[in-house]
Design a protein around this motif. Structure first.
Motif, PDB file in Angstrom:
ATOM      1  N   ALA A   1       0.862  -1.185   0.000  1.00  0.00           N
ATOM      2  CA  ALA A   1       0.000   0.000   0.000  1.00  0.00           C
ATOM      3  C   ALA A   1       0.900   1.237   0.000  1.00  0.00           C
ATOM      4  CB  ALA A   1      -0.904   0.002   1.231  1.00  0.00           C
ATOM      5  N   PRO A   2       0.364   2.385  -0.415  1.00  0.00           N
ATOM      6  CA  PRO A   2       1.169   3.615  -0.385  1.00  0.00           C
ATOM      7  C   PRO A   2       1.678   3.903   1.023  1.00  0.00           C
ATOM      8  CG  PRO A   2      -0.857   3.955  -1.639  1.00  0.00           C
ATOM      9  CD  PRO A   2      -0.992   2.615  -0.977  1.00  0.00           C
ATOM     10  N   ILE A   3       2.894   4.422   1.103  1.00  0.00           N
ATOM     11  CA  ILE A   3       3.498   4.734   2.398  1.00  0.00           C
ATOM     12  C   ILE A   3       3.340   6.224   2.675  1.00  0.00           C
ATOM     13  CG2 ILE A   3       5.665   4.752   3.709  1.00  0.00           C
ATOM     14  CD1 ILE A   3       6.532   2.346   2.053  1.00  0.00           C
ATOM     15  N   ALA A   4       2.834   6.536   3.850  1.00  0.00           N
ATOM     16  CA  ALA A   4       2.613   7.936   4.219  1.00  0.00           C
ATOM     17  C   ALA A   4       3.948   8.674   4.308  1.00  0.00           C
ATOM     18  CB  ALA A   4       1.881   8.007   5.557  1.00  0.00           C
ATOM     19  N   GLU A   5       3.910   9.960   3.953  1.00  0.00           N
ATOM     20  CA  GLU A   5       5.141  10.755   3.944  1.00  0.00           C
ATOM     21  C   GLU A   5       5.813  10.782   5.301  1.00  0.00           C
ATOM     22  OE1 GLU A   5       6.527  15.374   3.013  1.00  0.00           O
ATOM     23  OE2 GLU A   5       4.570  14.641   2.334  1.00  0.00           O
ATOM     24  N   GLU A   6       5.005  10.837   6.368  1.00  0.00           N
ATOM     25  CA  GLU A   6       5.591  10.903   7.701  1.00  0.00           C
ATOM     26  C   GLU A   6       6.270   9.586   8.102  1.00  0.00           C
ATOM     27  OE1 GLU A   6       1.052  10.305   8.224  1.00  0.00           O
ATOM     28  OE2 GLU A   6       2.425  11.473   6.957  1.00  0.00           O
ATOM     29  N   ASP A   7       5.939   8.494   7.414  1.00  0.00           N
ATOM     30  CA  ASP A   7       6.586   7.222   7.712  1.00  0.00           C
ATOM     31  C   ASP A   7       7.922   7.070   6.994  1.00  0.00           C
ATOM     32  OD1 ASP A   7       4.524   6.453   9.373  1.00  0.00           O
ATOM     33  OD2 ASP A   7       3.403   5.437   7.789  1.00  0.00           O
ATOM     34  N   PHE A   8       8.138   7.872   5.952  1.00  0.00           N
ATOM     35  CA  PHE A   8       9.420   7.825   5.253  1.00  0.00           C
ATOM     36  C   PHE A   8      10.534   8.470   6.079  1.00  0.00           C
ATOM     37  CE2 PHE A   8       7.235   7.086   1.129  1.00  0.00           C
ATOM     38  CZ  PHE A   8       8.053   6.062   0.672  1.00  0.00           C
ATOM     39  N   ALA A   9      10.220   9.582   6.721  1.00  0.00           N
ATOM     40  CA  ALA A   9      11.245  10.410   7.375  1.00  0.00           C
ATOM     41  C   ALA A   9      12.141   9.630   8.336  1.00  0.00           C
ATOM     42  CB  ALA A   9      10.582  11.592   8.077  1.00  0.00           C
ATOM     43  N   PRO A  10      11.599   8.819   9.254  1.00  0.00           N
ATOM     44  CA  PRO A  10      12.489   8.114  10.201  1.00  0.00           C
ATOM     45  C   PRO A  10      13.469   7.172   9.504  1.00  0.00           C
ATOM     46  CG  PRO A  10      10.213   8.047  10.965  1.00  0.00           C
ATOM     47  CD  PRO A  10      10.173   8.553   9.560  1.00  0.00           C
ATOM     48  N   VAL A  11      13.059   6.558   8.404  1.00  0.00           N
ATOM     49  CA  VAL A  11      13.933   5.610   7.702  1.00  0.00           C
ATOM     50  C   VAL A  11      14.981   6.341   6.875  1.00  0.00           C
ATOM     51  CG1 VAL A  11      13.982   3.723   6.013  1.00  0.00           C
ATOM     52  CG2 VAL A  11      12.123   3.862   7.681  1.00  0.00           C
ATOM     53  N   LEU A  12      14.608   7.467   6.278  1.00  0.00           N
ATOM     54  CA  LEU A  12      15.545   8.237   5.454  1.00  0.00           C
ATOM     55  C   LEU A  12      16.675   8.843   6.281  1.00  0.00           C
ATOM     56  CD1 LEU A  12      13.117  10.073   2.995  1.00  0.00           C
ATOM     57  CD2 LEU A  12      14.590   8.109   2.524  1.00  0.00           C
ATOM     58  N   GLU A  13      16.491   8.915   7.597  1.00  0.00           N
ATOM     59  CA  GLU A  13      17.536   9.480   8.459  1.00  0.00           C
ATOM     60  C   GLU A  13      18.807   8.641   8.455  1.00  0.00           C
ATOM     61  OE1 GLU A  13      16.101  10.139  12.360  1.00  0.00           O
ATOM     62  OE2 GLU A  13      14.632  11.672  11.768  1.00  0.00           O
ATOM     63  N   PHE A  14      18.700   7.341   8.203  1.00  0.00           N
ATOM     64  CA  PHE A  14      19.891   6.486   8.273  1.00  0.00           C
ATOM     65  C   PHE A  14      20.131   5.664   7.006  1.00  0.00           C
ATOM     66  CE2 PHE A  14      16.402   4.533  10.754  1.00  0.00           C
ATOM     67  CZ  PHE A  14      16.128   3.445   9.947  1.00  0.00           C
ATOM     68  N   THR A  15      19.369   5.916   5.956  1.00  0.00           N
ATOM     69  CA  THR A  15      19.593   5.196   4.701  1.00  0.00           C
ATOM     70  C   THR A  15      20.157   6.139   3.643  1.00  0.00           C
ATOM     71  OG1 THR A  15      17.279   5.597   4.101  1.00  0.00           O
ATOM     72  CG2 THR A  15      17.824   3.440   5.045  1.00  0.00           C
ATOM     73  N   SER A  16      20.983   5.588   2.752  1.00  0.00           N
ATOM     74  CA  SER A  16      21.498   6.364   1.633  1.00  0.00           C
ATOM     75  C   SER A  16      20.510   6.371   0.478  1.00  0.00           C
ATOM     76  CB  SER A  16      22.835   5.786   1.146  1.00  0.00           C
ATOM     77  OG  SER A  16      23.775   5.763   2.184  1.00  0.00           O
ATOM     78  N   ARG A  17      19.911   5.197   0.221  1.00  0.00           N
ATOM     79  CA  ARG A  17      18.902   5.080  -0.828  1.00  0.00           C
ATOM     80  C   ARG A  17      17.850   4.075  -0.398  1.00  0.00           C
ATOM     81  NH1 ARG A  17      23.581   4.702  -3.721  1.00  0.00           N
ATOM     82  NH2 ARG A  17      23.314   2.488  -4.198  1.00  0.00           N
ATOM     83  N   VAL A  18      16.623   4.283  -0.857  1.00  0.00           N
ATOM     84  CA  VAL A  18      15.525   3.353  -0.583  1.00  0.00           C
ATOM     85  C   VAL A  18      14.841   3.027  -1.906  1.00  0.00           C
ATOM     86  CG1 VAL A  18      13.304   3.005   0.564  1.00  0.00           C
ATOM     87  CG2 VAL A  18      15.138   4.249   1.743  1.00  0.00           C
ATOM     88  N   TYR A  19      14.733   1.724  -2.205  1.00  0.00           N
ATOM     89  CA  TYR A  19      14.025   1.264  -3.401  1.00  0.00           C
ATOM     90  C   TYR A  19      12.779   0.505  -2.952  1.00  0.00           C
ATOM     91  CZ  TYR A  19      18.377   2.229  -5.919  1.00  0.00           C
ATOM     92  OH  TYR A  19      19.483   2.836  -6.467  1.00  0.00           O
ATOM     93  N   LEU A  20      11.617   0.934  -3.427  1.00  0.00           N
ATOM     94  CA  LEU A  20      10.360   0.290  -3.075  1.00  0.00           C
ATOM     95  C   LEU A  20       9.739  -0.338  -4.314  1.00  0.00           C
ATOM     96  CD1 LEU A  20       8.808   3.033  -0.759  1.00  0.00           C
ATOM     97  CD2 LEU A  20      10.113   1.013  -0.081  1.00  0.00           C
ATOM     98  N   VAL A  21       9.297  -1.571  -4.174  1.00  0.00           N
ATOM     99  CA  VAL A  21       8.650  -2.289  -5.272  1.00  0.00           C
ATOM    100  C   VAL A  21       7.323  -2.834  -4.760  1.00  0.00           C
ATOM    101  CG1 VAL A  21       8.785  -4.296  -6.805  1.00  0.00           C
ATOM    102  CG2 VAL A  21      10.831  -2.918  -6.364  1.00  0.00           C
ATOM    103  N   GLU A  22       6.274  -2.626  -5.541  1.00  0.00           N
ATOM    104  CA  GLU A  22       4.957  -3.126  -5.144  1.00  0.00           C
ATOM    105  C   GLU A  22       4.951  -4.656  -5.165  1.00  0.00           C
ATOM    106  OE1 GLU A  22       0.222  -2.641  -6.361  1.00  0.00           O
ATOM    107  OE2 GLU A  22       1.796  -1.659  -7.546  1.00  0.00           O
ATOM    108  N   LYS A  23       4.419  -5.235  -4.097  1.00  0.00           N
ATOM    109  CA  LYS A  23       4.337  -6.695  -4.035  1.00  0.00           C
ATOM    110  C   LYS A  23       3.431  -7.197  -5.159  1.00  0.00           C
ATOM    111  CE  LYS A  23       2.863 -10.570  -1.162  1.00  0.00           C
ATOM    112  NZ  LYS A  23       2.120 -10.984   0.043  1.00  0.00           N
TER     113      LYS A  23
END
Length: 285
Positions: free
Chosen positions: A92-114
């Protein structure tokens, strides 16, 4: 990282011609490589850090279940010492506020729909749970990865390959228990498929992480390491309250029952050390 193009100058050096090209080409299926500014997080710019990729069947935020809590904390610890690239499936779509905590410690994030898998359970030689997560898009991303080491979480994602496979349980042992209770052709078929797939999968990885000595003995692979998936009640309580899953004063074990709840700090330290050893070539089976 950027809400829109107006913020890009904070993190990258962009002249007028480059900005016009960006504006004309986005949104679109393009990748632009730009020179970073000093505002870019150091973990992205650090050329001497090794890059660790982690493949997981779900995005690790919000902390709505034990697996997400474990994954979020493990990724955060990896990100302290390595460049971290996350590959994750979404349903399902990920809310913008849920991205922020993960982006703090990742260089890149790749998301693929199941993928939507609709074949009958009995119809494939591969276990249906494996087929449910087969995605050509994810396979292409993994094949073109530019990481020094890839850690694959969960046995059913082993089809994508990698360097370290984290076996959260020996899956075929679960189906062996089912067959012991239900002596049916369906139960036998599930056990046969899983044992065939899992046995071949663990032999293809350079290191396998298991949760217990029993699991290591059952798999019988010398290139394995035991990192117990322990439970620390205080940690579970803290995260359950912080994530809004229970209210202060409620008991996490009673009001938020989960299987395989978060690992202890000691377990996280062991998992991180295993990655360090492997990345530095110091792992000895």
């Amino acid at each position: 990282m950027c809400r829109d193009l107006s913020e890009i100058a904070t993190y990258a050096r962009v002249d007028n011609a480059q900005y016009r090209l960006l504006k004309a080409s986005t949104p679109g299926s393009y990748t632009f490589i730009l020179e970073g500014t000093r505002e870019l997080p150091r973990r992205v710019l650090h050329p001497k850090r090794k890059t660790i990729g982690v493949l997981t069947p779900y995005f690790p935020y919000p902390l709505s279940h034990g697996g997400a809590v474990r994954m979020f904390n493990l990724l955060r610890e990896i990100g302290r010492e390595f460049n971290l690239v996350l590959y994750a499936f979404t349903e399902a779509p990920i809310a913008e506020e849920d991205f922020a905590p993960v982006l703090e410690f990742t260089s890149r994030v790749y998301l693929v729909e199941k993928p939507r898998y609709r074949e009958p359970r009995w119809s494939t030689v591969k276990p249906p749970e494996v087929c449910e997560y087969w995605s050509p898009a994810m396979a292409k991303l993994i094949a073109s990865r530019s990481v020094d080491l890839l850690q694959t979480e969960y046995t059913y994602l082993a089809q994508y390959g990698g360097d370290i496979l984290v076996e959260h349980d020996v899956t075929y042992d679960l189906y062996k228990q089912v067959l012991a209770r239900e002596a049916t052709l369906s139960a036998w078929w599930d056990l046969w498929r899983w044992k065939r797939f899992e046995t071949a999968a663990v032999s293809r990885f350079r290191q396998v992480v298991v949760m217990s000595d029993k699991d290591r003995e059952m798999l019988g692979v010398p290139h394995s390491r035991v990192i117990e998936n322990g439970v620390e009640a205080a940690t579970v309580q803290e995260y359950a309250v912080k994530s809004g899953l229970i209210k202060a004063g409620q008991n996490a074990e009673q009001d938020w029952p989960l299987a395989k709840v978060p690992t202890t700090k000691d377990d996280f330290d062991k998992a991180l050390q295993a990655i360090k050893d492997f990345a530095n070539g110091d792992f000895i089976p």
